[in-house]
Design a protein around this motif. Structure first.
Motif, PDB file in Angstrom:
ATOM      1  N   GLN A  52      -0.320  -2.278 -19.715  1.00  0.00           N
ATOM      2  CA  GLN A  52       0.916  -2.669 -19.017  1.00  0.00           C
ATOM      3  C   GLN A  52       2.046  -1.666 -19.256  1.00  0.00           C
ATOM      4  OE1 GLN A  52       2.445  -6.588 -18.452  1.00  0.00           O
ATOM      5  NE2 GLN A  52       0.998  -7.374 -19.964  1.00  0.00           N
ATOM      6  N   CYS A  53       2.152  -1.170 -20.501  1.00  0.00           N
ATOM      7  CA  CYS A  53       3.258  -0.282 -20.858  1.00  0.00           C
ATOM      8  C   CYS A  53       3.290   0.956 -19.968  1.00  0.00           C
ATOM      9  CB  CYS A  53       3.155   0.117 -22.327  1.00  0.00           C
ATOM     10  SG  CYS A  53       1.500   0.634 -22.802  1.00  0.00           S
ATOM     11  N   THR A  54       2.104   1.434 -19.606  1.00  0.00           N
ATOM     12  CA  THR A  54       2.060   2.650 -18.789  1.00  0.00           C
ATOM     13  C   THR A  54       2.207   2.329 -17.301  1.00  0.00           C
ATOM     14  OG1 THR A  54      -0.319   2.459 -18.818  1.00  0.00           O
ATOM     15  CG2 THR A  54       0.651   3.929 -20.425  1.00  0.00           C
ATOM     16  N   LYS A  55       1.721   1.159 -16.915  1.00  0.00           N
ATOM     17  CA  LYS A  55       1.849   0.769 -15.501  1.00  0.00           C
ATOM     18  C   LYS A  55       3.317   0.649 -15.103  1.00  0.00           C
ATOM     19  CE  LYS A  55      -1.883   0.934 -14.073  1.00  0.00           C
ATOM     20  NZ  LYS A  55      -3.122   0.842 -13.422  1.00  0.00           N
ATOM     21  N   VAL A  56       4.148   0.173 -16.009  1.00  0.00           N
ATOM     22  CA  VAL A  56       5.548  -0.056 -15.647  1.00  0.00           C
ATOM     23  C   VAL A  56       6.428   1.166 -15.917  1.00  0.00           C
ATOM     24  CG1 VAL A  56       5.362  -2.547 -16.039  1.00  0.00           C
ATOM     25  CG2 VAL A  56       6.151  -1.064 -17.906  1.00  0.00           C
ATOM     26  N   CYS A  57       5.845   2.212 -16.480  1.00  0.00           N
ATOM     27  CA  CYS A  57       6.666   3.354 -16.919  1.00  0.00           C
ATOM     28  C   CYS A  57       7.020   4.278 -15.744  1.00  0.00           C
ATOM     29  CB  CYS A  57       5.904   4.143 -17.980  1.00  0.00           C
ATOM     30  SG  CYS A  57       6.826   5.578 -18.556  1.00  0.00           S
ATOM     31  N   PRO A  58       8.287   4.613 -15.609  1.00  0.00           N
ATOM     32  CA  PRO A  58       8.692   5.463 -14.484  1.00  0.00           C
ATOM     33  C   PRO A  58       8.237   6.918 -14.612  1.00  0.00           C
ATOM     34  CG  PRO A  58      10.565   5.032 -15.924  1.00  0.00           C
ATOM     35  CD  PRO A  58       9.430   4.168 -16.412  1.00  0.00           C
ATOM     36  N   THR A  59       7.784   7.331 -15.797  1.00  0.00           N
ATOM     37  CA  THR A  59       7.364   8.733 -15.933  1.00  0.00           C
ATOM     38  C   THR A  59       5.845   8.892 -16.036  1.00  0.00           C
ATOM     39  OG1 THR A  59       7.480   8.796 -18.341  1.00  0.00           O
ATOM     40  CG2 THR A  59       9.517   9.298 -17.151  1.00  0.00           C
ATOM     41  N   CYS A  60       5.103   7.794 -16.032  1.00  0.00           N
ATOM     42  CA  CYS A  60       3.635   7.909 -16.068  1.00  0.00           C
ATOM     43  C   CYS A  60       3.125   8.274 -14.680  1.00  0.00           C
ATOM     44  CB  CYS A  60       3.016   6.585 -16.498  1.00  0.00           C
ATOM     45  SG  CYS A  60       3.051   6.325 -18.283  1.00  0.00           S
ATOM     46  N   TYR A  61       2.124   9.133 -14.626  1.00  0.00           N
ATOM     47  CA  TYR A  61       1.606   9.517 -13.302  1.00  0.00           C
ATOM     48  C   TYR A  61       0.098   9.724 -13.306  1.00  0.00           C
ATOM     49  CZ  TYR A  61       2.409  13.912 -15.718  1.00  0.00           C
ATOM     50  OH  TYR A  61       2.439  14.882 -16.667  1.00  0.00           O
ATOM     51  N   CYS A  62      -0.596   9.249 -14.349  1.00  0.00           N
ATOM     52  CA  CYS A  62      -2.047   9.446 -14.376  1.00  0.00           C
ATOM     53  C   CYS A  62      -2.717   8.545 -13.346  1.00  0.00           C
ATOM     54  CB  CYS A  62      -2.597   9.118 -15.755  1.00  0.00           C
ATOM     55  SG  CYS A  62      -2.176  10.411 -16.912  1.00  0.00           S
ATOM     56  N   LEU A  93     -22.791   3.626   5.465  1.00  0.00           N
ATOM     57  CA  LEU A  93     -22.899   4.826   4.634  1.00  0.00           C
ATOM     58  C   LEU A  93     -22.486   6.094   5.386  1.00  0.00           C
ATOM     59  CD1 LEU A  93     -26.240   4.266   2.664  1.00  0.00           C
ATOM     60  CD2 LEU A  93     -23.990   3.264   2.268  1.00  0.00           C
ATOM     61  N   THR A  94     -21.694   5.957   6.434  1.00  0.00           N
ATOM     62  CA  THR A  94     -21.273   7.156   7.158  1.00  0.00           C
ATOM     63  C   THR A  94     -19.793   7.463   6.931  1.00  0.00           C
ATOM     64  OG1 THR A  94     -20.978   5.788   9.109  1.00  0.00           O
ATOM     65  CG2 THR A  94     -23.011   7.071   8.973  1.00  0.00           C
ATOM     66  N   LYS A  95     -18.953   6.443   7.046  1.00  0.00           N
ATOM     67  CA  LYS A  95     -17.515   6.688   6.923  1.00  0.00           C
ATOM     68  C   LYS A  95     -17.015   6.257   5.551  1.00  0.00           C
ATOM     69  CE  LYS A  95     -16.186   6.263  11.746  1.00  0.00           C
ATOM     70  NZ  LYS A  95     -17.576   6.399  12.225  1.00  0.00           N
ATOM     71  N   GLY A  96     -16.056   7.014   5.058  1.00  0.00           N
ATOM     72  CA  GLY A  96     -15.535   6.630   3.756  1.00  0.00           C
ATOM     73  C   GLY A  96     -14.193   7.252   3.485  1.00  0.00           C
ATOM     74  N   GLU A  97     -13.697   6.974   2.306  1.00  0.00           N
ATOM     75  CA  GLU A  97     -12.403   7.544   1.935  1.00  0.00           C
ATOM     76  C   GLU A  97     -12.350   7.808   0.442  1.00  0.00           C
ATOM     77  OE1 GLU A  97      -9.616   4.587   3.265  1.00  0.00           O
ATOM     78  OE2 GLU A  97      -9.902   3.384   1.455  1.00  0.00           O
ATOM     79  N   ARG A  98     -11.507   8.754   0.088  1.00  0.00           N
ATOM     80  CA  ARG A  98     -11.241   9.029  -1.319  1.00  0.00           C
ATOM     81  C   ARG A  98      -9.853   8.476  -1.626  1.00  0.00           C
ATOM     82  NH1 ARG A  98     -12.626  14.639  -4.071  1.00  0.00           N
ATOM     83  NH2 ARG A  98     -14.637  13.612  -3.752  1.00  0.00           N
ATOM     84  N   THR A  99      -9.782   7.638  -2.637  1.00  0.00           N
ATOM     85  CA  THR A  99      -8.490   7.028  -2.978  1.00  0.00           C
ATOM     86  C   THR A  99      -8.111   7.375  -4.411  1.00  0.00           C
ATOM     87  OG1 THR A  99      -9.570   5.036  -3.761  1.00  0.00           O
ATOM     88  CG2 THR A  99      -8.831   5.020  -1.481  1.00  0.00           C
ATOM     89  N   ARG A 100      -6.828   7.299  -4.671  1.00  0.00           N
ATOM     90  CA  ARG A 100      -6.417   7.379  -6.066  1.00  0.00           C
ATOM     91  C   ARG A 100      -5.596   6.146  -6.403  1.00  0.00           C
ATOM     92  NH1 ARG A 100      -2.269  12.476  -6.389  1.00  0.00           N
ATOM     93  NH2 ARG A 100      -0.645  11.735  -4.968  1.00  0.00           N
ATOM     94  N   THR A 101      -5.727   5.720  -7.653  1.00  0.00           N
ATOM     95  CA  THR A 101      -5.070   4.506  -8.129  1.00  0.00           C
ATOM     96  C   THR A 101      -4.452   4.817  -9.493  1.00  0.00           C
ATOM     97  OG1 THR A 101      -6.874   3.278  -7.101  1.00  0.00           O
ATOM     98  CG2 THR A 101      -5.455   2.041  -8.584  1.00  0.00           C
ATOM     99  N   TRP A 102      -3.290   4.267  -9.747  1.00  0.00           N
ATOM    100  CA  TRP A 102      -2.665   4.464 -11.066  1.00  0.00           C
ATOM    101  C   TRP A 102      -3.655   4.105 -12.167  1.00  0.00           C
ATOM    102  CZ3 TRP A 102       2.785   1.664 -10.844  1.00  0.00           C
ATOM    103  CH2 TRP A 102       3.599   2.324  -9.909  1.00  0.00           C
ATOM    104  N   ASP A 103      -3.740   4.931 -13.158  1.00  0.00           N
ATOM    105  CA  ASP A 103      -4.610   4.669 -14.306  1.00  0.00           C
ATOM    106  C   ASP A 103      -3.741   4.490 -15.545  1.00  0.00           C
ATOM    107  OD1 ASP A 103      -6.912   4.275 -15.704  1.00  0.00           O
ATOM    108  OD2 ASP A 103      -7.866   6.143 -15.130  1.00  0.00           O
ATOM    109  N   SER A 104      -4.349   4.357 -16.692  1.00  0.00           N
ATOM    110  CA  SER A 104      -3.570   4.215 -17.916  1.00  0.00           C
ATOM    111  C   SER A 104      -4.310   4.805 -19.095  1.00  0.00           C
ATOM    112  CB  SER A 104      -3.296   2.743 -18.215  1.00  0.00           C
ATOM    113  OG  SER A 104      -2.801   2.606 -19.532  1.00  0.00           O
ATOM    114  N   CYS A 105      -3.606   5.617 -19.870  1.00  0.00           N
ATOM    115  CA  CYS A 105      -4.201   6.224 -21.066  1.00  0.00           C
ATOM    116  C   CYS A 105      -4.393   5.200 -22.182  1.00  0.00           C
ATOM    117  CB  CYS A 105      -3.326   7.362 -21.566  1.00  0.00           C
ATOM    118  SG  CYS A 105      -1.665   6.801 -22.041  1.00  0.00           S
TER     119      CYS A 105
END
Ligand code: SF4
Ligand code: SF4
Ligand code: SF4
Ligand code: SF4
Ligand code: SF4
Lengths: 251, 353
Positions: B239-249, B260-272
């Motif tokens: 939680q501490c990193t999810k709410v942090c304004p300077t975290c960007y991982c 199995l033909t169409k797809g997408e690459r996504t990114r989601t906030w992670d946490s160390c």
């Protein structure tokens, strides 16, 4: 595609809610039926094909006579997937595992206790090798579709190992602890889109524990929020009895 | 650039006026707390909010974002660079400092096109904090209680009006053609000076040492037993990193549809702070304990960012402290390290290692 993988569904001790969720996902994703061939699924079809490559097993194993049935499935299926909390964790059925079995039997069946065969409900992986798990009570339908997609791609269904709080905070939910409730989100595996906190309730842990959970700290947090030791035990036993007993055993 | 006065009574009209031109987001109430959300009607906007659950960063680096879509049959890939002209109203000064850091991070090395697209089309309207937002904030100690120069417009609450500092052309564009705004009188200048002078003593320094000492303090703390103590109580919930304004991982994943033909690459906030974060191919986890992960977080916030980008990685917003169910906070952590340092314990532990 001609070689659609053949899929079968089986149920052991469970409410069949996860299989119902599968039926539900078929309604949202009818194209699933173009991708796989379902040969056994009591919930939806009457045929019973024995020639399947992927077995989805719902329910816990709660009596010795379930074991040969599970072994037969394992022999036939190339891939065995545990479907839902009962198959994954032993489910709600496992609450009784902290109580003396004989007492439980007498409480439930009275003077007919001896008529019914039973033992400690256990996850399917305790009986046969399980290749993948789709957790939850019930399973999440998007996750089910994703899991099937992964299987079709030739990889194992993958569920990121992260606590529910991560998903809950992504949605910017107001933490239920600030609203006078308790929640097992910090130790529970995410993937349900934090549905219970989203609707204002604490998580009950139906998706099982994350890797290396800090149970002691979780107890402390619940204690600080007014739960007695008994209430904390009860919270941690709804879905997590077997996992926590295993952690206790490991020390 | 210039300084104007807008009467508070004109604010709803201004917001409506902006809404005809931009997506307008700002602080709104949700179940006793505040979240940045799209302003559907001007009365939803709460400019004197304490703090928000998630920082306004989410408009520059969304929680989940599709990076590109692909079609396996035609072997086509399409970058998904999306933006919408957006005005963020009511950004606190600490969050402005955080955005400054994010700007730098995402423009260094490989520039992040997705971030850049959002950022270029975002206009930031910051607001002066006149009293501490909550018990956990410590912006005064971190030097983030005054606005950095990156604002487009900066508001100061003057009672029945707002002082409006125009910081850029983008900011000026938000006022172009809006008439209920005028040049300050000498009285307005007196008022703003008074408000600014009065605000300062309302905030306290919460670090027991000067923030410029923080990187050295942390350098000495590598082997401190404090990290184990934090690791014992930390839930690893992230939680501490999810709410942090300077975290960007973030974490990147590919998903395909059932055909199995169409797809997408996504990114989601992670946490160390979560267990598997530092697990690499082959299964090795190079930060396998909560102690190591806590140390890593505080090192990043108080030392690593400064070394890499010249800006400190913690802006003192206090969100992580408010979110943490086991009360791990930067203020207590840094002060405790300082206390142990004064007693010579950090040096002792460093020697033993
Ligand atoms: S409501 Fe539960 S899951 Fe959500 S942040 Fe709070 S503890 Fe975590
Ligand atoms: S929030 Fe918890 S109890 Fe609710 S569905 Fe998700 S894992 Fe299960
Ligand atoms: S919020 Fe607190 S308990 Fe959760 S990971 Fe951060 S420090 Fe640990
Ligand atoms: S570390 Fe905590 S106080 Fe510092 S910027 Fe991040 S959330 Fe705010
Ligand atoms: S931490 Fe300081 S600058 Fe940030 S919102 Fe609170 S009072 Fe304002």
């Amino acid at each position: 595609m001609s070689a659609k993988p053949k899929v079968a569904f089986f149920e052991f001790t469970s409410c069949e809610g996860c299989q119902l969720t599968v039926v539900d996902s078929l309604q949202d994703h009818p194209e699933l039926l173009d991708a796989v061939e379902i040969v056994q699924f009591r919930e939806a079809i009457s045929e019973k094909g024995e020639d399947y490559a992927i077995a989805f097993i719902e329910g816990s194993c709660s009596r010795p006579s379930d074991e040969p049935k599970l072994q037969a499935i394992r022999q036939q299926a190339a891939i065995v997937v545990a479907l839902g909390a009962c198959a994954h964790l032993g489910g709600i059925n496992a609450i009784r595992n902290r109580m003396p079995l004989q007492e439980v039997r007498e409480y439930v069946y009275g003077d007919r206790a001896e008529w019914f065969e039973t033992y400690e409900p256990r996850p399917i992986k305790d009986v046969i090798k399980v290749d993948a798990v789709i957790p939850g009570c019930p399973i999440d339908r998007r996750e089910f579709i994703k899991a099937v997609t992964h299987l079709l791609q030739g990889r194992m269904p993958f569920i990121p190992d992260q606590p529910l709080c991560m998903e809950c905070k992504l949605k910017e939910n107001i933490c239920v602890y600030t609203r006078g409730k308790v929640c097992l989100g910090p130790i529970t595996l995410a993937g349900c889109d934090a549905i219970c906190p989203t609707y204002g309730d604490g998580c009950e842990g139906c998706r099982g524990l994350i890797a290396n959970p800090n149970i002691e700290a979780m107890r402390q947090v619940m204690h600080e929020h007014g739960l007695t030791d008994e209430a904390i035990d009860a919270k941690l036993s709804m879905f997590l009895t077997n996992q926590i007993m295993a952690l206790e055993e490991a020390g | 650039m210039s300084f104007k006065i807008m009467p508070k009574a004109a604010l709803p009209d201004w917001v409506t006026w902006l809404k005809n031109r931009y997506r307008v987001v700002g602080p709104t109430a949700r179940q006793g707390q505040y979240v940045f959300a799209e302003i559907a009607s001007p009365d939803e906007l709460v400019l004197d909010y304490p703090t928000s659950v998630l920082p306004p960063k989410k408009y520059l680096l969304p929680q989940r974002e599709t990076l590109f879509t692909f079609d396996a049959q035609s072997m086509q890939m399409k970058a998904n660079i999306e933006w919408e002209p957006t005005v963020i109203l009511g950004v606190h000064t600490c969050d402005m400092h955080a955005i400054r850091l994010l700007d730098k991070v995402h423009a260094t090395g490989y520039t992040d096109q997705h971030y850049q697209a959002h950022r270029q089309h975002t206009t930031l309207v910051s607001i002066e904090c006149l009293s501490p937002c909550m018990e956990h904030s410590f912006c005064k100690s971190m030097g983030t209680l005054t606005v950095p120069e990156d604002y487009d417009l900066h508001l100061t609450d003057l009672g029945d009006s707002y002082g409006v500092d125009v910081g850029s052309e983008k900011g000026e564009a938000l006022l172009q053609g809006f008439t209920a705004i005028w040049d300050p009188t000498s009285e307005d200048y007196q008022r703003i000076n008074k408000v600014m002078a009065e605000k300062w003593p309302r905030f306290s320094y919460r670090l027991n040492f000067d923030v410029t000492e923080l990187p050295d303090l942390l350098a000495l703390s590598n082997n401190s037993s404090l990290w184990n103590e934090l690791g014992d109580i930390c839930l690893g919930c992230g939680q501490c990193t999810k709410v942090c304004p300077t975290c960007y991982c973030f974490d990147v994943r590919d998903e395909v549809d059932l055909s199995l033909t169409k797809g997408e690459r996504t990114r989601t906030w992670d946490s160390c702070q979560i267990d598997r974060f530092a697990t690499v191919a082959g299964g090795h986890n190079f930060r396998s304990t909560r102690a190591l992960r806590n140390r890593h977080r505080f090192m990043r916030k108080g030392k690593y960012h400064l070394e890499a980008y010249g800006l400190i990685g913690c802006v003192g917003c206090g969100r992580c402290a408010a979110a943490c169910l086991v009360h791990i906070t930067p203020v207590d952590t840094f002060n405790e390290l300082y206390r142990r340092h004064k007693k010579g314990e950090l040096l002792e532990e460093a020697k033993q290692a």
